[in-house]
Every structure is written in C-alpha cells, then in structure tokens.
Design an enzyme around this catalytic site. Structure first.
Site, short mmCIF file in Angstrom:
data_model
loop_
_atom_site.label_atom_id
_atom_site.label_comp_id
_atom_site.label_asym_id
_atom_site.label_seq_id
_atom_site.Cartn_x
_atom_site.Cartn_y
_atom_site.Cartn_z
N SER A 12 -6.52 20.33 -0.44
CA SER A 12 -6.20 19.17 -2.32
C SER A 12 -5.08 18.62 -2.26
O SER A 12 -5.04 18.54 -3.08
CB SER A 12 -4.71 21.09 -2.41
OG SER A 12 -4.78 22.45 -2.18
N ASP A 36 -5.59 24.88 2.37
CA ASP A 36 -4.58 24.07 2.61
C ASP A 36 -2.95 24.70 1.66
O ASP A 36 -3.51 26.47 2.43
CB ASP A 36 -4.46 23.04 0.63
CG ASP A 36 -3.91 22.28 1.07
OD1 ASP A 36 -2.64 21.82 1.28
OD2 ASP A 36 -3.84 20.67 1.43
N ASN A 124 -3.21 11.01 10.39
CA ASN A 124 -2.18 9.67 11.86
C ASN A 124 -1.69 10.31 12.77
O ASN A 124 -1.04 11.18 11.68
CB ASN A 124 -2.65 9.13 10.73
CG ASN A 124 -3.54 7.70 10.22
OD1 ASN A 124 -4.19 7.69 11.03
ND2 ASN A 124 -3.68 7.21 8.75
N ASP A 155 -12.32 1.95 8.27
CA ASP A 155 -12.17 0.32 9.23
C ASP A 155 -13.75 0.11 9.10
O ASP A 155 -14.12 -1.20 8.98
CB ASP A 155 -11.90 0.86 11.43
CG ASP A 155 -10.66 1.26 10.59
OD1 ASP A 155 -9.97 1.13 9.64
OD2 ASP A 155 -10.30 2.04 11.99
N HIS A 182 -6.92 3.31 16.00
CA HIS A 182 -7.39 3.09 14.00
C HIS A 182 -5.53 3.07 14.00
O HIS A 182 -4.81 3.38 13.64
CB HIS A 182 -7.79 4.51 13.88
CG HIS A 182 -7.35 4.71 11.96
ND1 HIS A 182 -8.04 3.99 11.36
CD2 HIS A 182 -6.70 5.14 11.45
CE1 HIS A 182 -7.73 4.09 10.15
NE2 HIS A 182 -6.93 5.14 10.41
P1 NAD Z 1 -1.78 13.96 0.99
O1 NAD Z 1 -0.08 14.79 1.13
O2 NAD Z 1 -1.65 13.90 -0.11
O3 NAD Z 1 -2.16 14.79 1.61
C1 NAD Z 1 -1.82 16.25 2.59
C2 NAD Z 1 -2.81 17.15 1.94
O4 NAD Z 1 -2.35 18.17 3.58
C3 NAD Z 1 -1.39 17.91 1.19
O5 NAD Z 1 -2.48 18.58 0.08
C4 NAD Z 1 -0.42 18.69 1.53
O6 NAD Z 1 -0.65 20.21 1.13
C5 NAD Z 1 -1.48 19.16 2.98
N1 NAD Z 1 -1.27 19.99 3.70
C6 NAD Z 1 0.42 19.86 4.60
N2 NAD Z 1 0.90 20.64 5.33
C7 NAD Z 1 -0.28 21.11 5.91
C8 NAD Z 1 -0.41 22.05 7.00
N3 NAD Z 1 0.26 22.75 7.37
N4 NAD Z 1 -1.75 23.60 6.87
C9 NAD Z 1 -3.16 22.80 5.35
N5 NAD Z 1 -2.37 21.45 4.89
C10 NAD Z 1 -1.32 20.80 4.91
O7 NAD Z 1 -1.97 12.62 1.87
P2 NAD Z 1 -3.85 11.97 2.04
O8 NAD Z 1 -3.61 11.25 1.17
O9 NAD Z 1 -4.57 13.14 1.31
O10 NAD Z 1 -3.95 11.87 3.62
C11 NAD Z 1 -4.15 12.63 4.71
C12 NAD Z 1 -3.75 12.14 6.21
O11 NAD Z 1 -4.87 10.69 6.09
C13 NAD Z 1 -2.28 11.50 6.13
O12 NAD Z 1 -2.22 12.21 7.62
C14 NAD Z 1 -2.57 9.80 6.63
O13 NAD Z 1 -2.60 9.27 7.08
C15 NAD Z 1 -4.81 9.72 6.38
N6 NAD Z 1 -4.89 9.05 6.41
C16 NAD Z 1 -6.53 8.40 7.26
C17 NAD Z 1 -7.05 8.21 7.06
C18 NAD Z 1 -8.15 7.31 8.21
O14 NAD Z 1 -8.53 6.43 8.44
N7 NAD Z 1 -8.28 8.09 9.07
C19 NAD Z 1 -6.45 6.84 6.12
C20 NAD Z 1 -6.00 7.06 4.94
C21 NAD Z 1 -5.33 8.30 5.43
#
Ligand code: NAD
Length: 302
Positions: A12, A36, A124, A155, A182
């Site tokens: 979500s 989620d 992350n 990246d 990363h």
């Molecule tokens: P976001 O806060 O918009 O979404 C996170 C989702 O996780 C939310 O819907 C939340 O309800 C859900 N969540 C929280 N706790 C949970 C649980 N215990 N079980 C299941 N779902 C749960 O965040 P986002 O912007 O979508 O980012 C998500 C992650 O991706 C972050 O850790 C961010 O740092 C990482 N990210 C990684 C990269 C990459 O290149 N690898 C790039 C951007 C972001």
C-alpha cells in the site's frame, strides 16, 4: 510458462502501489498477492478491475501473511514503518532500527511459508537488510544465497539515464553496470564498462559518479518532505522482477546487478579502471560494517 506468482509486501506504500500496478500489467504474472498492515483490500480491489490476467488478492495484517506467501515464486519487500524515511537529513542508517525488525519479521515468515521463493529486498538500508534476510534464512535452515537479492536496480536505471542525457543517447540502449552496495560511496557505477562505450574527462566522470550516488537525495529534496523515490523505484523493482522471472523461465543471457550476501571479489565484469578500483577499495570498510551490523542484529533477533 508465464505463470509467476508474485507477492508484494508493503503493497500500500509509495513504492508498493505503483510496483503492484506494473506487476499487474505484466503478462508474466498470473497471481499477485498484496500484503500490508493497512489499505490492501482497497488497493487489491482497485487493481483487480484491470483487464489483465493476473489474479489479485489483498492480505491485511500478520494473521493473513502466511496465506499471502504460500506458493509464491517471487516476493518483493518494500515495507517501512510509516513516515520514518521522509525526514530530510535522515540517513539510511537512521532507518535501521525500524526497518531491521520489520524485515526480520517478514523474512522469517518467508523462510517458513515460501522458502523456495526468490526474495527481492527493496527496504533500506539494503547493505544491512540483505545480511539480515540471509541470517534469518540460515536460522530456519533454508538459506540459498542464489535466491536472496538486494534490489539496487534504481542505481543502474539512474546511471543509464544520466549517461544518456550527457551523451545524447537513447537511455533504453545504454547499460551501465553498478556494483557494490546501495548507499552513498558504496554505490559504484562502472562507467568504463558502459555499453555503448563512453568517455568522460575525469572531472565530469567524478561529477556524474557523485550524482548517481546521491540521486536519492535529489528526489527527496525535490519532493520537499513528501517522500522519497517511489515511481522510479517501482519501475526499477518491476524491471528486476521481470528479469528474474524471464531467467526462471529459462531465458538465457539475462543480466541484472543486485546486492548479494557477502563480499565477493570476482564479479566477472572485466577489467575496471583505476578510478573504479579506488572506489571499490574505499567502499569496503563501510560495506563490511553495514554487513556486520545486519548480521549482529539478526543474531539477537527473536
Ligand atoms: P512508504 O512509507 O510509502 O510505504 C511503506 C509501506 O510499508 C506502507 O504501506 C506501510 O503500511 C507498510 N508497512 C509498514 N510496516 C509494515 C509491516 N510490518 N508489514 C508490512 N508492511 C508494512 O515507503 P516507500 O517510499 O514505499 O519506501 C519503502 C522502502 O523502500 C523504504 O525502506 C525505502 O527506504 C526503500 N527504498 C529503497 C530504494 C532502493 O533503491 N532499494 C529506493 C527507494 C526507497
């Protein structure tokens, strides 16, 4: 053989929703399970009206997680506790404690309910969440390093785009391998290995490398408090899953860079430039520390 059963954990969220949309749009996917702790019934109902064959189902809260994971071929994980990642100036390390326990909990469920699935971690700090996932799988006796990936595709996508911009090329035809981890200086774009071959004066090369390493901050700043990279990350996550499914379906010559557990020297990439060698040497201590931090966390996680 286009029958991949894919689960999105954190479906979500900012990344989760567009990632789920791209997966729903693919003929490679036959089942899409969205998990989620909030809003999945709505996201699943919305996506389920799209006229593609993937069957979409939403799963809400820990008691529905086992059902979500059973029978999955690929699991992507982009969960994050609400809002913690959005504060400007926060480092990936600040996210550690929040995300580490969520990742450990979710990967324990994967180890129990879909131990054979390909696990793609977006959450992350990737340099630590991969060692955490690996340790959790080891604890459950189902560890296979060839099935656990830190998704660093964004990246690579950024490197391709920025090189294409500078050289006036079609980005779809540019391919820059990016190795290392990363986070900041651990992201090592190998411009010397770019296809097609490109040359930059040293000062431009350093600027370009720095831009790729800090591109996440560019987006965080531009969004001014409203989030980090979500749409480009969803694209990158989907690209990685599609490559994985293609390879699982027997397609040959599929190459994607990803962060794997442990530090391996021979990457099969060919001879890299002295500038890139130097970056690799400089990244080692940070990478080792992040890996150790993840491993220690997992050892103490109950
Ligand atoms: P976001 O806060 O918009 O979404 C996170 C989702 O996780 C939310 O819907 C939340 O309800 C859900 N969540 C929280 N706790 C949970 C649980 N215990 N079980 C299941 N779902 C749960 O965040 P986002 O912007 O979508 O980012 C998500 C992650 O991706 C972050 O850790 C961010 O740092 C990482 N990210 C990684 C990269 C990459 O290149 N690898 C790039 C951007 C972001």
């Amino acid at each position: 053989q286009n029958n991949a059963k894919v689960a999105v954990l954190g479906a979500s969220g900012g990344i989760g929703q567009p990632l789920s949309l791209l997966l729903k749009n693919s003929p490679l996917v036959s089942r899409l399970s969205l998990y989620d702790i909030a809003h999945t019934p709505g996201v699943a109902a919305d996506l389920s009206h799209i006229e593609t064959r993937a069957n979409v189902k939403g799963f809400l809260g820990p008691e529905q997680l086992p059902e979500c994971l059973k029978g999955c071929d690929v699991v992507t994980m982009d969960s994050l506790k609400y809002c913690t990642g959005y504060v400007l100036g926060m480092t990936r390390d600040d996210l550690f404690n929040t995300n580490a326990s969520i990742v450990a909990t979710l990967t324990s469920a994967c180890a129990k309910h879909c131990p054979e699935a390909m696990i793609c971690i977006i959450s992350n700090p990737v340099n630590s969440t991969i060692p955490i996932t690996s340790e959790v799988f080891k604890k459950h006796g189902v560890y296979n390093p060839n099935r656990i990936f830190g998704v660093t595709t964004l990246d690579i996508v950024r490197a391709n785009t920025f090189v294409a911009e500078l050289k006036g090329l079609d980005p779809a035809r540019v391919s820059v391998p990016v190795i290392g981890g990363h986070a900041g200086k651990t992201i090592i774009p190998l411009i010397s290995q770019c296809t097609p071959k490109v040359d930059f004066p040293q000062d431009q090369l350093e600027k370009l490398t720095g831009r790729i390493q800090e591109a996440g901050t560019e987006v965080v700043k531009a969004k001014a408090g409203a989030g980090s990279a979500t749409l480009s990350m969803a694209y990158a996550g989907a690209r990685f899953v599609f490559s994985l499914v293609d390879a699982m379906n027997g397609k040959e010559g599929v190459i994607e860079c990803a962060f794997k557990n442990g530090i391996e020297k021979n990457l099969g990439i060919g001879k890299i430039s002295p500038f890139e060698e130097k970056m690799v040497a400089e990244a080692m201590s940070e990478l080792k520390a992040s890996i150790k931090k993840g491993e220690e966390f997992a050892k103490n996680f109950k």
